[in-house]
Design an enzyme around this catalytic site. Sequence first.
Site, PDB file in Angstrom:
ATOM      1  N   GLU A 144       0.796  -1.226   0.000  1.00 49.02           N
ATOM      2  CA  GLU A 144       0.000   0.000   0.000  1.00 49.02           C
ATOM      3  C   GLU A 144       0.834   1.284   0.000  1.00 49.02           C
ATOM      4  O   GLU A 144       0.910   1.990   1.009  1.00 49.02           O
ATOM      5  CB  GLU A 144      -0.966   0.036   1.196  1.00 49.02           C
ATOM      6  CG  GLU A 144      -2.024  -1.021   1.102  1.00 49.02           C
ATOM      7  CD  GLU A 144      -3.192  -0.797   2.076  1.00 49.02           C
ATOM      8  OE1 GLU A 144      -4.286  -1.250   1.790  1.00 49.02           O
ATOM      9  OE2 GLU A 144      -2.988  -0.160   3.120  1.00 49.02           O
ATOM     10  N   GLU A 315      -6.784  -7.554  -0.520  1.00 51.28           N
ATOM     11  CA  GLU A 315      -7.313  -7.591   0.843  1.00 51.28           C
ATOM     12  C   GLU A 315      -8.797  -7.245   0.783  1.00 51.28           C
ATOM     13  O   GLU A 315      -9.162  -6.190   0.273  1.00 51.28           O
ATOM     14  CB  GLU A 315      -6.596  -6.573   1.746  1.00 51.28           C
ATOM     15  CG  GLU A 315      -5.095  -6.813   1.856  1.00 51.28           C
ATOM     16  CD  GLU A 315      -4.398  -5.799   2.769  1.00 51.28           C
ATOM     17  OE1 GLU A 315      -5.078  -5.040   3.473  1.00 51.28           O
ATOM     18  OE2 GLU A 315      -3.156  -5.775   2.742  1.00 51.28           O
TER      19      GLU A 315
HETATM   20  C1  GAL Z   1      -4.542  -2.352   4.927  1.00 47.53           C
HETATM   21  C2  GAL Z   1      -3.146  -2.916   5.105  1.00 47.53           C
HETATM   22  C3  GAL Z   1      -3.134  -4.141   5.972  1.00 47.53           C
HETATM   23  C4  GAL Z   1      -3.982  -3.922   7.187  1.00 47.53           C
HETATM   24  C5  GAL Z   1      -5.377  -3.579   6.753  1.00 47.53           C
HETATM   25  C6  GAL Z   1      -6.326  -3.397   7.920  1.00 47.53           C
HETATM   26  O1  GAL Z   1      -4.486  -0.981   4.724  1.00 47.53           O
HETATM   27  O2  GAL Z   1      -2.578  -3.246   3.868  1.00 47.53           O
HETATM   28  O3  GAL Z   1      -1.811  -4.436   6.355  1.00 47.53           O
HETATM   29  O4  GAL Z   1      -3.437  -2.904   7.955  1.00 47.53           O
HETATM   30  O5  GAL Z   1      -5.351  -2.394   6.030  1.00 47.53           O
HETATM   31  O6  GAL Z   1      -7.601  -3.051   7.453  1.00 47.53           O
END
Ligand code: GAL
Length: 633
Positions: A144, A315
């Site tokens: 990110e 994610e």
């Molecule tokens: C994203 C990140 C992850 C985790 C997640 C939590 O921004 O890539 O590592 O922190 O959010 O929602």
Amino acid sequence: MQRTLGVCYYPEHWPEERWETDASQMAATGLSWVRIGEFAWSLMEPEPGRFDWAWLDRAVETLGAAGLKVVMGTPTATPPRWMIDKYPDMLAVDANGHPRKFGSRRHYDFSHLGYREEAHRIARLMAERYGSNPYVAAWQIDNEYDCHDTTLSYSQAARKGFQDWLAQRYQSTDALNRAWGNVFWSMQYESFDQVELPNLTVTEPNHAHQLAFRRYSSDQVVAFNKVQADEIRKHTNAPLIHNYMGRIMTFDHWAVGADLDIASWDSYPIGFLSDRLEGTSEEKQFYLRQGHPDMQAFHHDLYRGVGRGRLWVMEQQPGPVNWAPYNPAPLPGMARLWAWEAFAHGAETVCYFRWRQAPFAQEQMHAALLRPDAAPAPALAEARQVADEIATLPDVGTADAKVALVVDYESAWAWDAQPQGRDFDMFRLAFAAYRALRRGGLNIDIIPPDTADLSNYRLVLAPGLMRISDTLRAALAKFDGIALVGPRTDTKTDELGIPTPLGPDLPDVSVSVVMTESLPPNDAIPLASGGVFKHWFEHLEGDAKIYLQTANGQPAVMGQQHLRYLAGWPDDMTFRQIIASLCEELGLNYAEMPEGLRVRETKTHRFVFNYASAPRQWGQVEIPAAGVHWEDL
Ligand code: GAL
């Protein structure tokens, strides 16, 4: 192509005895991919030059033996503590001049060449070790970019890098002074090392200065990514991926994407709704446990473009997150709906974040597929359901879109520097256009500002482009559908000055923006045909045909059959009306969706998503709250 599911996993957070159980349960859930490694540098290299790969070897082996494919992440978002001793000046500095210290993550400066070399080194060592490992089937570089506002840094490293970059770009301070208009307020420089970063000035720094710094900063993200990508490629044929975010405009994603094979993004619909979207409180309440029904689609379409057709969700929110102002749980069914929506927009793979909720540290309140005690959390069964459904619907293809929306990052930097009205924001404007298109049930492609060929499209929207590139102008000159550009499109020079003759410079259209107004939230400019412009209104002159007028007779849309200029920022309903009437001219079907329902066609099916918290009727079919319906095309 077979759609697949995956999950993010942190073997280093759990006792090794647990790994096999986790791996077999992932496989039993129907997951195919597992992403690991991206924050584990301190375990890979506990001291400078002393490595421990054995645990990671065993983790890869255990996951692979269970039938899972590994996405290996480079850990460069979390340099270990010793790195700061080695390079105390690698920490980023905020706009107030304060260092952004060790103790969380992303504590590095994209401009720091020593750290860039360290990132290169760890990427090389990992790629040498795992590049031909049969279980490692994809790579994620860093994690990110820009998360926690980390693209911009006002450090000494950035200052030096910026000065060198300026010297390259302008060659002489005379040229820079002319380009920026530094005669204004006696701002001329005599040497590049006099040029400071554009922070801590008495009042706003020159917009051209700010834009140059934003361009420079974006280039550093591109370079940081490319160093790793080029190195990893030497050792593997597996695809290279980055996980982008929602509503991040601070670096040029098109440019980063050009060095990678797949664009992925991290989708947290409920977090985004409360944390980073405008909207009325009624709207936010309505979608509280679902997320905004267009936010995910926008980013799927954007990143499918950035990935040149290859899209993943790296994610996917599974339950309440920990980081938004308020963190409600998703409606039952949303973890399934979001995955199917991604697939319908062309995603190859959706990975849930994360496998098991951590009982320690910053994200302990962030839900996962398993609870902290390893019992199933609600999203596990939904992931299982999606996996079963994929088996019955393995390949729905990606349909061609007839409609395109141009999204440009440089314009976002320009308008950050020069908003001219508090509510003018590039993402907000592009998203307003997108919402209006999607509400009509259209399939949309998001395309870059240097697109050379528009011939696949019938309708093209290009709001808020500070300038139209020569490539795009040539494509517009040949376009035989309808392109609606504006507001605020092609009204600036490359250096964020005002061109003379006044812009826009549109092929075969005599129109100029001669005055600009920004409006406070409770004001609006009524249109003759009903509807209003909000936030922004441009006074137009020229001989082009007037297609739409304001209530007091000023031009609101001017142009010719194939290319028209929109003089203001329509509110949601007005935007829909304008687009519906263009669709009617073009013979495209604009069928306004009921609140909460959204549709997306693939090559084989029509998918309908119910983002409402109550059932909705679709023809004869009742779609339950958070339900997904598909029908053959
Ligand atoms: C994203 C990140 C992850 C985790 C997640 C939590 O921004 O890539 O590592 O922190 O959010 O929602």
